[in-house]
Design a protein around this motif. Structure first.
Motif, short mmCIF file in Angstrom:
data_model
loop_
_atom_site.label_atom_id
_atom_site.label_comp_id
_atom_site.label_asym_id
_atom_site.label_seq_id
_atom_site.Cartn_x
_atom_site.Cartn_y
_atom_site.Cartn_z
N ILE A 139 -7.42 32.80 19.13
CA ILE A 139 -7.72 32.99 20.56
C ILE A 139 -8.52 34.28 20.76
CG2 ILE A 139 -6.69 33.41 22.85
CD1 ILE A 139 -4.33 31.61 21.94
N GLN A 140 -8.10 35.32 20.05
CA GLN A 140 -8.83 36.60 20.12
C GLN A 140 -10.29 36.41 19.66
OE1 GLN A 140 -7.39 39.97 20.74
NE2 GLN A 140 -9.54 40.53 20.83
N ASP A 141 -10.46 35.75 18.53
CA ASP A 141 -11.82 35.51 18.00
C ASP A 141 -12.68 34.76 19.02
OD1 ASP A 141 -11.22 36.71 15.64
OD2 ASP A 141 -10.98 34.86 14.48
N TRP A 142 -12.11 33.70 19.56
CA TRP A 142 -12.87 32.89 20.51
C TRP A 142 -13.22 33.72 21.75
CZ3 TRP A 142 -12.12 30.94 25.52
CH2 TRP A 142 -13.02 29.95 25.91
N GLY A 143 -12.25 34.48 22.23
CA GLY A 143 -12.51 35.34 23.40
C GLY A 143 -13.63 36.34 23.14
N GLU A 144 -13.59 36.95 21.97
CA GLU A 144 -14.63 37.93 21.64
C GLU A 144 -16.00 37.30 21.53
OE1 GLU A 144 -13.49 40.15 18.15
OE2 GLU A 144 -11.68 40.90 19.13
N ASN A 145 -16.05 36.08 21.02
CA ASN A 145 -17.35 35.43 20.80
C ASN A 145 -17.91 34.73 22.03
OD1 ASN A 145 -17.87 36.06 18.06
ND2 ASN A 145 -16.22 34.65 17.47
N TRP A 146 -17.02 34.27 22.90
CA TRP A 146 -17.49 33.36 23.95
C TRP A 146 -17.19 33.80 25.37
CZ3 TRP A 146 -20.82 29.64 22.62
CH2 TRP A 146 -20.87 29.29 21.26
N LEU A 147 -16.46 34.89 25.55
CA LEU A 147 -16.18 35.31 26.94
C LEU A 147 -16.85 36.65 27.26
CD1 LEU A 147 -12.43 34.28 27.34
CD2 LEU A 147 -14.44 33.04 28.08
N GLU A 178 -15.87 22.80 33.53
CA GLU A 178 -17.34 22.77 33.69
C GLU A 178 -17.85 24.15 34.10
OE1 GLU A 178 -19.84 19.54 35.55
OE2 GLU A 178 -17.83 18.95 36.19
N THR A 179 -17.17 24.73 35.09
CA THR A 179 -17.56 26.06 35.58
C THR A 179 -17.50 27.10 34.45
OG1 THR A 179 -16.67 25.50 37.74
CG2 THR A 179 -17.04 27.83 37.31
N SER A 180 -16.50 26.96 33.60
CA SER A 180 -16.36 27.89 32.46
C SER A 180 -17.28 27.52 31.30
CB SER A 180 -14.91 27.88 31.95
OG SER A 180 -14.01 28.08 32.99
N GLN A 181 -18.08 26.49 31.48
CA GLN A 181 -19.03 26.04 30.45
C GLN A 181 -18.36 25.64 29.13
OE1 GLN A 181 -21.60 29.60 31.14
NE2 GLN A 181 -23.23 28.05 31.34
N ILE A 182 -17.17 25.07 29.28
CA ILE A 182 -16.45 24.56 28.11
C ILE A 182 -16.69 23.05 27.99
CG2 ILE A 182 -14.08 24.10 27.26
CD1 ILE A 182 -13.37 26.93 28.27
N VAL A 183 -16.96 22.43 29.13
CA VAL A 183 -17.16 20.97 29.17
C VAL A 183 -18.47 20.66 29.90
CG1 VAL A 183 -16.29 18.88 30.31
CG2 VAL A 183 -14.73 20.32 29.00
N ASN A 184 -19.21 19.68 29.38
CA ASN A 184 -20.35 19.11 30.10
C ASN A 184 -19.96 17.77 30.70
OD1 ASN A 184 -22.43 20.97 29.81
ND2 ASN A 184 -23.00 20.17 27.78
N ARG A 185 -20.44 17.52 31.91
CA ARG A 185 -20.21 16.24 32.56
C ARG A 185 -21.52 15.47 32.50
NH1 ARG A 185 -20.69 14.36 37.89
NH2 ARG A 185 -19.02 12.96 38.61
N TYR A 209 -17.26 13.10 29.73
CA TYR A 209 -17.04 14.54 29.58
C TYR A 209 -17.10 14.88 28.11
CZ TYR A 209 -15.41 14.11 34.33
OH TYR A 209 -15.34 13.85 35.68
N GLU A 210 -17.85 15.93 27.80
CA GLU A 210 -17.88 16.33 26.39
C GLU A 210 -17.83 17.84 26.26
OE1 GLU A 210 -21.29 15.40 23.79
OE2 GLU A 210 -22.60 15.92 25.48
N LEU A 211 -17.29 18.31 25.16
CA LEU A 211 -17.21 19.75 24.92
C LEU A 211 -18.59 20.32 24.67
CD1 LEU A 211 -14.09 19.94 22.55
CD2 LEU A 211 -14.17 20.54 24.98
N THR A 212 -18.85 21.49 25.22
CA THR A 212 -20.06 22.25 24.89
C THR A 212 -19.83 22.94 23.54
OG1 THR A 212 -19.14 24.21 25.90
CG2 THR A 212 -20.43 22.76 27.34
N GLU A 213 -20.80 23.70 23.09
CA GLU A 213 -20.60 24.47 21.85
C GLU A 213 -19.43 25.45 22.03
OE1 GLU A 213 -23.86 26.92 20.58
OE2 GLU A 213 -22.86 27.42 18.69
N LYS A 214 -19.40 26.09 23.20
CA LYS A 214 -18.29 27.01 23.51
C LYS A 214 -16.95 26.28 23.42
CE LYS A 214 -16.87 30.01 27.39
NZ LYS A 214 -17.27 30.48 28.75
N GLY A 215 -16.92 25.05 23.91
CA GLY A 215 -15.69 24.26 23.88
C GLY A 215 -15.34 23.80 22.46
N ARG A 216 -16.35 23.36 21.72
CA ARG A 216 -16.09 22.90 20.34
C ARG A 216 -15.57 24.04 19.48
NH1 ARG A 216 -20.98 20.30 21.26
NH2 ARG A 216 -22.11 21.78 19.94
#
Lengths: 102, 102
Positions: A94-102, B59-66, B78-85
Protein backbone atom coordinates in the motif's frame (compact mmCIF):
# COMPACT_ATOMS: atom_id res chain seq x y z
CA UNK A 1 -4.96 -16.23 -8.76
CA UNK A 2 -8.61 -16.73 -9.62
CA UNK A 3 -10.45 -13.43 -9.96
CA UNK A 4 -13.61 -14.96 -11.38
CA UNK A 5 -15.25 -15.62 -8.01
CA UNK A 6 -15.04 -13.73 -4.73
CA UNK A 7 -13.03 -15.43 -1.98
CA UNK A 8 -14.52 -15.44 1.57
CA UNK A 9 -11.05 -15.20 3.14
CA UNK A 10 -10.24 -12.15 1.03
CA UNK A 11 -13.59 -10.62 2.03
CA UNK A 12 -12.83 -11.29 5.70
CA UNK A 13 -9.36 -9.73 5.38
CA UNK A 14 -10.79 -6.63 3.69
CA UNK A 15 -13.49 -6.34 6.35
CA UNK A 16 -10.83 -6.40 9.06
CA UNK A 17 -8.17 -4.23 7.44
CA UNK A 18 -10.55 -1.77 5.78
CA UNK A 19 -11.93 -0.41 9.06
CA UNK A 20 -11.16 3.22 9.66
CA UNK A 21 -7.79 3.72 11.46
CA UNK A 22 -6.84 0.03 11.42
CA UNK A 23 -4.44 0.39 8.47
CA UNK A 24 -2.75 3.31 10.20
CA UNK A 25 -2.49 1.58 13.59
CA UNK A 26 -0.90 -1.53 12.08
CA UNK A 27 1.65 0.60 10.25
CA UNK A 28 2.63 2.31 13.52
CA UNK A 29 3.00 -1.05 15.30
CA UNK A 30 5.27 -2.41 12.56
CA UNK A 31 7.77 0.00 14.09
CA UNK A 32 7.78 -2.10 17.29
CA UNK A 33 5.76 -2.23 20.54
CA UNK A 34 4.07 1.05 21.37
CA UNK A 35 2.20 2.64 24.22
CA UNK A 36 -1.26 4.10 23.69
CA UNK A 37 0.16 7.62 23.71
CA UNK A 38 2.84 6.75 21.16
CA UNK A 39 0.25 5.40 18.73
CA UNK A 40 -1.82 8.55 19.17
CA UNK A 41 1.19 10.74 18.42
CA UNK A 42 1.33 9.33 14.89
CA UNK A 43 -2.44 9.47 14.39
CA UNK A 44 -3.49 12.64 16.23
CA UNK A 45 -6.89 12.97 14.47
CA UNK A 46 -8.09 9.69 16.01
CA UNK A 47 -10.04 9.99 19.29
CA UNK A 48 -9.02 8.04 22.41
CA UNK A 49 -12.29 6.12 22.28
CA UNK A 50 -11.70 5.12 18.66
CA UNK A 51 -8.20 3.90 19.40
CA UNK A 52 -9.42 1.97 22.46
CA UNK A 53 -12.14 0.30 20.38
CA UNK A 54 -9.77 -0.58 17.55
CA UNK A 55 -7.15 -2.02 19.88
CA UNK A 56 -9.80 -4.24 21.49
CA UNK A 57 -10.88 -5.48 18.06
CA UNK A 58 -7.29 -6.11 17.04
CA UNK A 59 -6.71 -8.05 20.25
CA UNK A 60 -9.84 -10.11 19.63
CA UNK A 61 -8.63 -10.81 16.09
CA UNK A 62 -5.26 -11.85 17.55
CA UNK A 63 -3.41 -9.28 15.50
CA UNK A 64 -2.22 -7.34 18.55
CA UNK A 65 -1.06 -8.37 22.02
CA UNK A 66 -1.60 -6.07 24.97
CA UNK A 67 1.30 -6.42 27.38
CA UNK A 68 0.96 -5.14 30.92
CA UNK A 69 4.18 -4.48 32.83
CA UNK A 70 3.61 -4.28 36.59
CA UNK A 71 5.76 -1.22 37.17
CA UNK A 72 4.93 1.92 39.05
CA UNK A 73 3.07 3.41 37.28
CA UNK A 74 1.92 0.38 35.31
CA UNK A 75 3.18 0.30 31.73
CA UNK A 76 0.99 -1.05 28.92
CA UNK A 77 2.35 -1.74 25.46
CA UNK A 78 0.71 -2.98 22.33
CA UNK A 79 2.62 -5.20 19.96
CA UNK A 80 1.84 -7.12 16.80
CA UNK A 81 1.47 -10.89 17.07
CA UNK A 82 2.95 -13.15 14.39
CA UNK A 83 -0.39 -12.85 12.56
CA UNK A 84 -0.07 -9.07 12.77
CA UNK A 85 3.58 -8.95 11.72
CA UNK A 86 2.64 -10.97 8.66
CA UNK A 87 0.67 -7.95 7.47
CA UNK A 88 3.95 -6.26 6.61
CA UNK A 89 3.75 -7.12 2.87
CA UNK A 90 0.22 -5.66 2.79
CA UNK A 91 1.26 -2.42 4.46
CA UNK A 92 4.38 -2.13 2.30
CA UNK A 93 2.51 -2.72 -0.95
CA UNK A 94 0.00 0.00 0.00
CA UNK A 95 2.88 2.33 0.85
CA UNK A 96 4.59 1.60 -2.49
CA UNK A 97 1.41 2.20 -4.44
CA UNK A 98 0.71 5.43 -2.56
CA UNK A 99 4.21 6.72 -3.24
CA UNK A 100 4.02 5.89 -6.93
CA UNK A 101 0.46 6.83 -7.76
CA UNK A 102 -0.88 9.42 -5.31
CA UNK B 1 10.75 1.68 5.48
CA UNK B 2 10.35 4.32 8.14
CA UNK B 3 7.57 3.45 10.55
CA UNK B 4 8.40 6.21 13.03
CA UNK B 5 6.22 8.84 11.37
CA UNK B 6 2.97 8.55 9.45
CA UNK B 7 3.22 9.08 5.69
CA UNK B 8 0.54 11.26 4.02
CA UNK B 9 0.64 9.15 0.85
CA UNK B 10 0.06 5.99 2.85
CA UNK B 11 -2.83 7.71 4.64
CA UNK B 12 -4.31 8.77 1.31
CA UNK B 13 -3.99 5.24 -0.08
CA UNK B 14 -5.67 3.74 3.01
CA UNK B 15 -8.45 6.33 2.80
CA UNK B 16 -9.11 5.36 -0.80
CA UNK B 17 -8.73 1.58 -0.56
CA UNK B 18 -10.32 1.18 2.87
CA UNK B 19 -13.76 2.35 1.76
CA UNK B 20 -16.42 -0.28 2.02
CA UNK B 21 -16.66 -2.43 -1.16
CA UNK B 22 -13.69 -0.79 -2.90
CA UNK B 23 -11.29 -3.65 -2.11
CA UNK B 24 -13.81 -6.14 -3.46
CA UNK B 25 -14.55 -4.14 -6.63
CA UNK B 26 -10.87 -3.80 -7.50
CA UNK B 27 -10.35 -7.54 -7.05
CA UNK B 28 -13.21 -8.26 -9.48
CA UNK B 29 -11.77 -5.85 -12.06
CA UNK B 30 -8.33 -7.47 -11.87
CA UNK B 31 -10.08 -10.28 -13.75
CA UNK B 32 -10.53 -7.93 -16.73
CA UNK B 33 -13.11 -5.37 -17.92
CA UNK B 34 -16.55 -5.99 -16.47
CA UNK B 35 -20.10 -4.75 -16.91
CA UNK B 36 -22.04 -3.38 -13.95
CA UNK B 37 -24.04 -6.60 -13.72
CA UNK B 38 -20.93 -8.76 -13.76
CA UNK B 39 -19.42 -6.85 -10.84
CA UNK B 40 -22.67 -7.22 -8.90
CA UNK B 41 -22.68 -10.98 -9.48
CA UNK B 42 -19.49 -11.32 -7.46
CA UNK B 43 -20.63 -8.89 -4.75
CA UNK B 44 -24.37 -9.57 -4.44
CA UNK B 45 -24.74 -7.93 -0.99
CA UNK B 46 -23.77 -4.52 -2.42
CA UNK B 47 -26.66 -2.29 -3.53
CA UNK B 48 -26.83 -0.79 -7.03
CA UNK B 49 -26.56 2.68 -5.55
CA UNK B 50 -23.45 1.76 -3.60
CA UNK B 51 -21.77 0.29 -6.67
CA UNK B 52 -22.71 3.33 -8.75
CA UNK B 53 -21.23 5.66 -6.11
CA UNK B 54 -18.05 3.63 -5.77
CA UNK B 55 -17.49 3.42 -9.52
CA UNK B 56 -17.85 7.21 -9.78
CA UNK B 57 -15.28 7.66 -7.01
CA UNK B 58 -12.91 5.19 -8.65
CA UNK B 59 -13.29 7.03 -11.97
CA UNK B 60 -12.56 10.35 -10.27
CA UNK B 61 -9.48 8.80 -8.65
CA UNK B 62 -8.42 7.54 -12.09
CA UNK B 63 -8.33 3.95 -10.92
CA UNK B 64 -11.15 2.85 -13.24
CA UNK B 65 -12.10 3.78 -16.80
CA UNK B 66 -15.72 3.67 -17.88
CA UNK B 67 -15.89 2.60 -21.51
CA UNK B 68 -19.06 3.17 -23.48
CA UNK B 69 -19.52 1.08 -26.64
CA UNK B 70 -22.17 2.57 -28.97
CA UNK B 71 -23.93 -0.67 -29.74
CA UNK B 72 -27.63 -1.45 -29.61
CA UNK B 73 -28.27 -1.67 -26.70
CA UNK B 74 -25.32 0.42 -25.56
CA UNK B 75 -22.63 -1.56 -23.72
CA UNK B 76 -20.75 -0.06 -20.77
CA UNK B 77 -17.69 -1.69 -19.29
CA UNK B 78 -15.48 -0.75 -16.38
CA UNK B 79 -11.79 -1.45 -16.53
CA UNK B 80 -8.78 -0.71 -14.37
CA UNK B 81 -6.42 2.02 -15.53
CA UNK B 82 -2.66 1.53 -15.19
CA UNK B 83 -2.94 3.13 -11.74
CA UNK B 84 -5.64 0.59 -10.90
CA UNK B 85 -3.78 -2.41 -12.32
CA UNK B 86 -0.83 -1.47 -10.17
CA UNK B 87 -2.94 -2.32 -7.14
CA UNK B 88 -2.45 -6.01 -7.98
CA UNK B 89 0.36 -6.52 -5.40
CA UNK B 90 -1.88 -4.95 -2.72
CA UNK B 91 -4.82 -7.21 -3.55
CA UNK B 92 -2.62 -10.29 -3.78
CA UNK B 93 -0.87 -9.62 -0.47
CA UNK B 94 -4.27 -9.24 1.23
CA UNK B 95 -5.43 -12.48 -0.40
CA UNK B 96 -2.27 -14.30 0.77
CA UNK B 97 -2.61 -13.04 4.31
CA UNK B 98 -6.31 -13.98 4.39
CA UNK B 99 -5.56 -17.49 3.17
CA UNK B 100 -2.79 -18.01 5.70
CA UNK B 101 -4.21 -16.33 8.78
CA UNK B 102 -8.03 -16.23 8.64
Amino acid sequence: MDYSTMCPKYEAAIELLGKKWTGLIIRVLLGGPKRFKEIKEQIPEMSDKMLTDRMKELETSQIVNRNVYPEMPVRIEYELTEKGRNLKPVIESIQDWGENWL
